[in-house]
Design an enzyme around this catalytic site. Structure first.
Site, PDB file in Angstrom:
ATOM      1  N   GLY A  29     -17.238  74.579  45.077  1.00  0.00           N
ATOM      2  CA  GLY A  29     -18.668  74.271  44.991  1.00  0.00           C
ATOM      3  C   GLY A  29     -19.453  74.932  46.105  1.00  0.00           C
ATOM      4  O   GLY A  29     -18.893  75.484  47.061  1.00  0.00           O
ATOM      5  N   GLU A 105      -8.920  70.668  41.698  1.00  0.00           N
ATOM      6  CA  GLU A 105      -9.434  69.937  42.865  1.00  0.00           C
ATOM      7  C   GLU A 105      -8.651  68.651  43.057  1.00  0.00           C
ATOM      8  O   GLU A 105      -8.238  68.307  44.160  1.00  0.00           O
ATOM      9  CB  GLU A 105     -10.918  69.603  42.685  1.00  0.00           C
ATOM     10  CG  GLU A 105     -11.843  70.791  42.835  1.00  0.00           C
ATOM     11  CD  GLU A 105     -13.264  70.447  42.447  1.00  0.00           C
ATOM     12  OE1 GLU A 105     -13.462  69.640  41.520  1.00  0.00           O
ATOM     13  OE2 GLU A 105     -14.183  70.992  43.082  1.00  0.00           O
TER      14      GLU A 105
HETATM   15  O1  DER Z   1     -17.344  70.663  40.760  1.00  0.00           O
HETATM   16  C1  DER Z   1     -17.094  70.033  41.780  1.00  0.00           C
HETATM   17  O2  DER Z   1     -16.359  69.020  41.813  1.00  0.00           O
HETATM   18  C2  DER Z   1     -17.822  70.435  43.032  1.00  0.00           C
HETATM   19  O3  DER Z   1     -17.135  70.015  44.165  1.00  0.00           O
HETATM   20  C3  DER Z   1     -19.174  69.758  42.948  1.00  0.00           C
HETATM   21  O4  DER Z   1     -18.940  68.436  42.696  1.00  0.00           O
HETATM   22  C4  DER Z   1     -19.987  69.905  44.204  1.00  0.00           C
HETATM   23  O5  DER Z   1     -20.678  71.072  44.068  1.00  0.00           O
HETATM   24  P1  DER Z   1     -21.861  71.463  45.063  1.00  0.00           P
HETATM   25  O6  DER Z   1     -21.266  71.353  46.468  1.00  0.00           O
HETATM   26  O7  DER Z   1     -22.170  72.862  44.662  1.00  0.00           O
HETATM   27  O8  DER Z   1     -22.992  70.493  44.856  1.00  0.00           O
END
Ligand code: DER
Length: 224
Positions: A29, A105
């Site tokens: 992310g 993840e």
């Molecule tokens: O897809 C995911 O799980 C990412 O970790 C998301 O939840 C967080 O994305 P961001 O840091 O771009 O908001």
């Protein structure tokens, strides 16, 4: 903008928890991007670490920042995982999967001694569920799996990307499932996992040890 500053501040703070010799779970992310960038600078200054990336996108960034990589054939237990989230509730339960990497993840985060979540403050919620819950499903018969999820009270929507069906790094589909409300995240996760065709859910229950929230130019750190 504010959100980007908060993501950057949280990501950079998280890098301080990475110690020499650690094997790190690298989340996914845009917030994790800033953590990786900072880690890359520290590697450049001699920090000795290895990372397991939780998505092809993270793998690309790690290579760009010269962070040494490894995989589960070499290491089966990580010292620390650092990841983002779409929602965090007061019990540190998460909704993740906005970026479509939830399966890898969860495998990385679950096999780490410690999990740190880095977010901008918009992700802090009182109750999970405003964000549609991502659920990774086998592509074969996804329509039937979607009906089973619907029977649990959700409106499942097949994720598309640029007009085509989104395919995860694992060759599966993602259903974004809008529930009226998620009053018992653990129970809902278990109900979903029992459904034939469901691979994994974006509910990360009882896994998080520390939450770093970007707030303005500073951070707030919450510990369980
Ligand atoms: O897809 C995911 O799980 C990412 O970790 C998301 O939840 C967080 O994305 P961001 O840091 O771009 O908001």
């Amino acid at each position: 903008d504010t959100k980007t500053i908060q993501k950057k501040t949280a990501g950079q703070k998280a890098a301080e928890f990475v110690k020499n010799g650690m094997t790190i779970g690298l989340g996914s992310g845009s917030t994790v991007y800033w953590m990786l960038k900072m880690l890359g600078e520290q590697v450049d200054q001699g920090l000795n670490i290895k990372g397991i990336p939780s998505s092809l996108r993270t793998e690309g960034w790690a290579k760009e920042f010269n962070i040494p990589l490894t995989d589960f054939s070499q290491v089966q237990r990580l010292d620390l995982a650092i990841d983002g989230a779409d929602e965090v509730d007061p019990d540190f339960n998460l909704i993740k999967g906005g970026g479509g990497s939830l399966l890898r993840e969860k495998l990385v985060d679950a096999n780490s001694d410690r999990l740190i979540i880095i977010i901008d403050e918009s992700k802090m919620v009182y109750q999970l569920g405003k964000f549609p819950l991502p659920v990774e499903v086998v592509s074969f018969g996804w329509e039937v799996t979607a009906q089973r999820i619907g029977d649990l009270g959700a409106i499942p929507e097949l994720r598309k990307k640029d007009g085509d069906i989104f395919v995860s790094n694992n060759g599966n589909y993602i259903l974004d499932c809008k529930f009226k409300q998620i009053s018992n995240p653990k129970e809902l996760h278990n109900q979903l996992k029992e459904l034939l065709g469901v691979v994994e859910t974006g509910l990360f229950i009882g896994m998080t040890d520390l939450v770093i929230v970007g707030s303005g130019e500073s951070v707030k750190i919450y510990e369980k």
